[in-house]
Design a protein around this motif. Structure first.
Motif, short mmCIF file in Angstrom:
data_model
loop_
_atom_site.label_atom_id
_atom_site.label_comp_id
_atom_site.label_asym_id
_atom_site.label_seq_id
_atom_site.Cartn_x
_atom_site.Cartn_y
_atom_site.Cartn_z
N VAL A 165 12.81 58.43 -15.23
CA VAL A 165 11.63 58.39 -14.38
C VAL A 165 10.48 57.81 -15.21
CG1 VAL A 165 9.94 59.72 -13.09
CG2 VAL A 165 12.36 60.34 -12.97
N VAL A 166 9.96 56.68 -14.76
CA VAL A 166 8.91 55.97 -15.50
C VAL A 166 7.55 56.36 -14.93
CG1 VAL A 166 7.99 53.72 -16.14
CG2 VAL A 166 10.47 54.06 -15.97
N GLU A 167 6.65 56.72 -15.84
CA GLU A 167 5.26 56.97 -15.42
C GLU A 167 4.48 55.66 -15.55
OE1 GLU A 167 4.79 61.72 -16.14
OE2 GLU A 167 4.27 60.43 -17.84
N GLU A 168 3.57 55.53 -16.52
CA GLU A 168 2.78 54.31 -16.64
C GLU A 168 3.56 53.13 -17.20
OE1 GLU A 168 1.56 57.23 -17.44
OE2 GLU A 168 -0.26 57.46 -16.23
N THR A 169 4.28 53.37 -18.32
CA THR A 169 4.88 52.26 -19.06
C THR A 169 6.29 52.58 -19.51
OG1 THR A 169 2.67 51.70 -19.90
CG2 THR A 169 4.55 50.65 -20.98
N TYR A 185 13.89 55.28 -11.87
CA TYR A 185 12.86 55.42 -10.84
C TYR A 185 11.50 55.07 -11.44
CZ TYR A 185 16.45 57.91 -8.21
OH TYR A 185 17.61 58.24 -7.54
N VAL A 186 10.69 54.34 -10.69
CA VAL A 186 9.40 53.88 -11.20
C VAL A 186 8.32 54.08 -10.14
CG1 VAL A 186 10.44 52.13 -12.72
CG2 VAL A 186 9.82 51.52 -10.37
N ASP A 187 7.08 54.02 -10.58
CA ASP A 187 5.96 53.92 -9.64
C ASP A 187 5.74 52.44 -9.36
OD1 ASP A 187 3.45 55.45 -8.47
OD2 ASP A 187 2.72 53.58 -9.35
N LYS A 188 5.19 52.15 -8.21
CA LYS A 188 5.03 50.74 -7.85
C LYS A 188 4.12 49.98 -8.81
CE LYS A 188 1.45 51.94 -4.45
NZ LYS A 188 1.59 53.41 -4.63
N ALA A 189 3.24 50.72 -9.54
CA ALA A 189 2.33 50.07 -10.49
C ALA A 189 2.74 50.27 -11.95
CB ALA A 189 0.91 50.61 -10.28
N ASP A 288 15.73 50.94 -9.97
CA ASP A 288 16.47 51.16 -8.73
C ASP A 288 15.59 51.40 -7.52
OD1 ASP A 288 19.47 51.28 -9.55
OD2 ASP A 288 18.44 52.44 -11.07
N GLN A 289 14.60 52.28 -7.66
CA GLN A 289 13.73 52.54 -6.52
C GLN A 289 12.46 53.26 -7.00
OE1 GLN A 289 16.78 55.32 -4.62
NE2 GLN A 289 14.89 56.36 -4.02
N LEU A 290 11.53 53.39 -6.08
CA LEU A 290 10.28 54.08 -6.37
C LEU A 290 10.51 55.59 -6.29
CD1 LEU A 290 7.75 51.89 -4.33
CD2 LEU A 290 8.53 51.59 -6.69
#
Length: 342
Positions: A165-169, A185-189, A288-290
């Motif tokens: 799970v990715v937060e900022e970077t 999993y990432v945030d869109k930004a 993979d997805q948000l």
């Protein structure tokens, strides 16, 4: 003179005549020194005051010593007990291991710390899945490779899914670790990617020539001073360094392709060191997805219980490191006075 006629007053020194009774009584009332035994009373008061002061001082010293003793006992206790998660192995939960900050030996995001936390998470029967919570710009490819290898080993041994799970970077060496997960999993930004390797430094040879500074460097081995910022770099050394970087870069690419497989939609820039937003990373197959940690625990792992297994320095270890850094600084000052061999 007849001795029988001598009076007591004849043996006293000349004194003024006695004051009237009413005058003497007034003096005694106004002046405490006029009361009989005043010296003894004053001395007793001073003695008792001194004793009380000594008692208070002893009590304070005892308190301070006990406080220091309690402090050191607490430090020893914290050094021996790292605060591992107090979880019931029978309670299903999502195990979290944080990878934050620079990835480097001795840092919080080091292979030593992260791998120890990963082993604890995988070995807990209550952990239904392990989540790598990542917020890092990257760092050492060696440390990242050690973590990637350990995650793959633990996945095969314990048969538990791993999610990143990715937060900022999640860039460079951090992404090197993330591709060992089953899904990312990432945030869109979020910032994702930077699949590349660099070696940076400075060169001061031109400035030294202008200032009239001469560099005196003695080596045994023609390339021992390789990458010295005060010495000129030759073409042979530059080619050697570039070949080494290309090899490490290829290792990085191989790990990414193995981890992402057919999900990657390769482009000419994908392995050039560029990075993308989380939304672009999903489109390129780098993610993979948000989703965030709560989403993964609730919707993917199917448990709201989240337990953090991240291994962190406690207070005692931080103090020890600061003490060690201070000692090391003093040693370096001492060694700088003589020519160094390295």
């Amino acid at each position: 003179m007849d001795p029988d006629l001598l009076r007591e007053s004849d043996f006293r020194p000349n004194q003024p005549e006695s004051l009237p009774p009413h005058t003497s009584s007034k003096k005694s009332a106004a002046d405490p020194t006029g009361a009989p035994g005043w010296e003894r009373a004053t001395l007793e008061k001073l003695a008792f005051a001194s004793l009380n002061e000594q008692k208070a001082t002893r009590r304070w010293k005892t308190f301070v010593r006990l406080a220091w003793l309690a402090f050191f006992v607490a430090l020893v206790w914290m050094a021996l007990h790292r605060g591992t998660p107090a979880s019931d192995a029978t309670v299903p939960h999502t195990a979290v291991v944080e990878i934050k900050g620079e990835i480097a030996a001795g840092a919080d995001a080091s292979a030593e710390f992260v791998n120890a936390a990963l082993r604890a998470a995988f070995e807990d029967d209550g952990a239904k899945a392990v989540v790598l919570l990542i917020n890092s710009p990257g760092g050492s490819p060696v440390q990242a490779g050690m973590m990637n290898d350990e995650i793959l080993r633990l996945k095969a041994k314990h048969k538990k899914p791993v999610y990143a799970v990715v937060e900022e970077t999640c860039a460079s060496a951090a992404y090197y670790i993330a591709v060992s997960a089953d899904k990312i999993y990432v945030d869109k930004a979020s910032i994702v990617g930077s699949i590349g390797v660099l070696m940076d430094g400075f060169g001061f040879t031109g400035l030294m020539d202008k200032l009239g500074v001469e560099r005196r460097l003695l080596t045994a081995g023609e390339n021992k001073g390789f990458l010295d910022p005060f010495s000129p770099q030759n073409d042979k050394q530059r080619v050697f360094a570039q070949a080494m970087l290309d090899q490490i870069h290829q290792q990085f690419i191989t790990v990414v392709k193995a981890g992402r497989g057919k999900r990657l939609k390769e482009t000419p820039e994908m392995f050039s060191g560029l990075f993308w937003s989380g939304q672009q990373a999903v489109e390129l197959g780098l993610a993979d997805q948000l989703g965030n940690l709560d989403y993964v625990a609730r919707e993917v792992v199917k448990t709201d219980e989240i337990i953090d297994y991240t291994r962190r320095d406690n207070v005692a270890e931080r103090l020890a490191k600061k003490f060690g850094a201070a000692m090391g600084e003093g040693a370096m000052k001492a060694f700088k006075s003589i020519p160094a061999l390295r």
